[in-house]
Scaffold this active site. Structure first.
Site, PDB file in Angstrom:
ATOM      1  N   GLY B  23       0.820  -1.209   0.000  1.00  0.00           N
ATOM      2  CA  GLY B  23       0.000   0.000   0.000  1.00  0.00           C
ATOM      3  C   GLY B  23       0.852   1.257   0.000  1.00  0.00           C
ATOM      4  N   LYS B 199       1.692 -17.142 -11.603  1.00  0.00           N
ATOM      5  CA  LYS B 199       2.317 -16.601 -10.397  1.00  0.00           C
ATOM      6  C   LYS B 199       2.219 -17.626  -9.258  1.00  0.00           C
ATOM      7  CE  LYS B 199       3.869 -13.688  -7.348  1.00  0.00           C
ATOM      8  NZ  LYS B 199       4.127 -12.342  -7.016  1.00  0.00           N
ATOM      9  N   ASN B 217      17.385 -18.603  -4.686  1.00  0.00           N
ATOM     10  CA  ASN B 217      16.561 -19.023  -5.827  1.00  0.00           C
ATOM     11  C   ASN B 217      17.367 -19.658  -6.960  1.00  0.00           C
ATOM     12  OD1 ASN B 217      14.650 -17.832  -4.273  1.00  0.00           O
ATOM     13  ND2 ASN B 217      14.056 -16.251  -5.744  1.00  0.00           N
ATOM     14  N   GLU B 278       3.528 -18.327   4.002  1.00  0.00           N
ATOM     15  CA  GLU B 278       2.296 -18.302   3.211  1.00  0.00           C
ATOM     16  C   GLU B 278       1.987 -19.678   2.615  1.00  0.00           C
ATOM     17  OE1 GLU B 278       1.018 -14.215   1.487  1.00  0.00           O
ATOM     18  OE2 GLU B 278       2.916 -14.755   0.546  1.00  0.00           O
TER      19      GLU B 278
END
Lengths: 316, 316
Positions: B23, B199, B217, B278
């Site tokens: 935000g 995604k 990664n 998550e």
């Protein structure tokens, strides 16, 4: 039991092939009550053991040294010992098999290799009695004649293809139990396949999972998510065990986790120290059996590659 | 394109809901060219942003500060902005949905949540135009009014249920592209499902595997065994992608690994820092879709439990 085969007063001769950690431990212990000959390949190791004996360090820092008979391994001279304990690595068997083939029907051979892939080779030995063993001791070699005995376990043993009531090696087993059996226990199992498979499953589950999650053995049980992972892997590979034994083997795996809660598994240690792991002999073997039986084992394949990857990463 | 909807000279009003990292980043960037109002829930955050503006730190240590309009979020007052960007966490949507339901057909709402589980909620919004977006920026919040912009990416956007030629929000998108689009790019996609799924698959593969193997990664590609693990997981979950798109999506995942080679994935970072991951929104969501479609995903389940276990372990 052919107890009469060994005449009263005649020495019981045990030959131990291989001067690795396991060979040295067994030579040290068994020479307390038997006439033991340790066969080693390298001249340097031969001289060191001849001159200095074998020294064993216990966890409590106590050290003991013993002299043992040691001889050079000759690749064309038959072994004369009544019981021959083969304590080489699995890949070392190819080289010594021709000598073992020369053994006679009065001799017994006990194989102490990890995994199960050596069992296919035993068809070559047509005369001698064959025993398969499992080493549950923790032992680490410091140098040619010095070992650390980090975990006291048992030697499990079974006849191959099955344990008969009248094993040739019975007098040895009985004497072993009666004399040094308290400190260095031995246990005879009836079914070699069940015995070896149980050990293979323990290795196939505890070793790779502790290596991937980077935890000690006990955390596979105490962390509920890791326990689910363990169970999932077990459910995939328990086709190797008879249906009615599956619960018993699962409980066995959990009890090993509990008993060795603070231990760092050999596979985790191998990865941490940048060494080759035994993942091919363990999960690779399971994958081969699955293939032969037409089973799909995606989880096992994933974990196999993951261990290879961690190994590869550590050695970069 | 309804370019005429926004009258010449009339300010384009954008409302941004949520004072988290995303935000704040969007409020900072978009207020350069639009009339932006940032809606926040906590009084303290409201005052801080009012007094100090938003400060953004770039990777090269450069800092910028901007003043933005900031208002208290009221759970019963309709929003008047033409384009509303919802930048709350997925679980924060439940609370603000009643206000969004009051939006009229002249308004557009852009949802920027991770994962895909919020899509089911959108049926509640019957009037306003719905857009789904994906944030490819790396951004970290330091305090109520300060963020670190660690990775410059794109904002991807698609209409829901499909992108129509005459999006209400087109004037905004066009102005965004034309003015700040170079530094803060935006890309319109045709198919929201494909965009979000791509995604999701990136997140479902790179995040958990880097977390489990404890690598950056790029190592998923450079270590051939880890690459096999990646491929194996992809093969299990690529039922989520149309057959003819599977190769393209695989190449996309590999290219993200390459582009972000030195990055530590958010899931690995969450585990390292003892935070909740998550994994439920990502792998849990994949497992739910698999269940609905009657697919078996043993590897996904194993990896899900493994991440939960690592999370559990780290927070002990």
């Amino acid at each position: 039991m052919k107890k009469n085969r060994t005449k009263e007063g005649e020495p019981m001769r045990i030959g131990i092939v291989g001067g690795g950690a396991v060979g040295l431990l067994y030579a040290f212990q068994l020479s307390k009550v038997f006439t033991v000959t340790l066969y080693v390949k390298r001249d340097e190791a031969l001289q060191t053991i001849k001159n200095q004996g074998i020294t064993i360090s216990h966890n409590d820092q106590k050290k003991e040294t013993r002299n043992v008979n040691v001889m050079k391994w000759e690749s064309d001279v038959p072994l004369k010992d009544d019981l021959i304990i083969v304590a080489t690595k699995q890949y070392g068997l190819f080289e010594i098999l021709p000598v073992l083939e020369m053994c006679t029907k009065d001799q017994s051979i006990l194989f102490l290799q990890n995994g199960m892939s050596h069992i296919d080779m035993l068809a070559h030995i047509s005369h001698a009695e064959i025993l398969l063993g499992i080493v549950e001791h923790g032992v680490k070699k410091n140098n040619d004649c010095t070992i650390m005995w980090t975990g006291k376990g048992r030697t499990k043993l079974a006849g191959y293809p099955e344990t008969q009531a009248d094993l040739h090696a019975s007098p040895y087993i009985n004497k072993w139990m009666d004399t040094i059996g308290l400190d260095f226990p031995i246990e005879v199992c009836e079914d070699f396949y069940e015995m070896m498979m149980k050990k293979l499953l323990v290795n196939a589950i505890i070793n790779p999972l502790t290596a991937i999650f980077d935890v000690r053995n006990g955390e596979l049980l105490t962390n509920p998510y890791f326990q689910k992972c363990m169970k999932q892997l077990y459910n995939e590979i328990n086709f190797l065990v008879q249906v009615e034994k599956r619960e018993e083997v699962w409980n066995h795996i959990c009890s090993i986790c509990e008993k060795t809660a603070d231990n760092i598994s050999s596979m985790k240690r191998d990865i941490n120290e940048g060494r080759q792991t035994e993942v091919d002999a363990i999960l690779g073997f399971v994958m081969n059996l699955a293939k032969k039986q037409g089973k799909s084992v995606p989880l096992t394949e994933f974990i196999y590659e993951a261990v290879k990857g961690l190994q590869n990463n550590a050695s970069c």
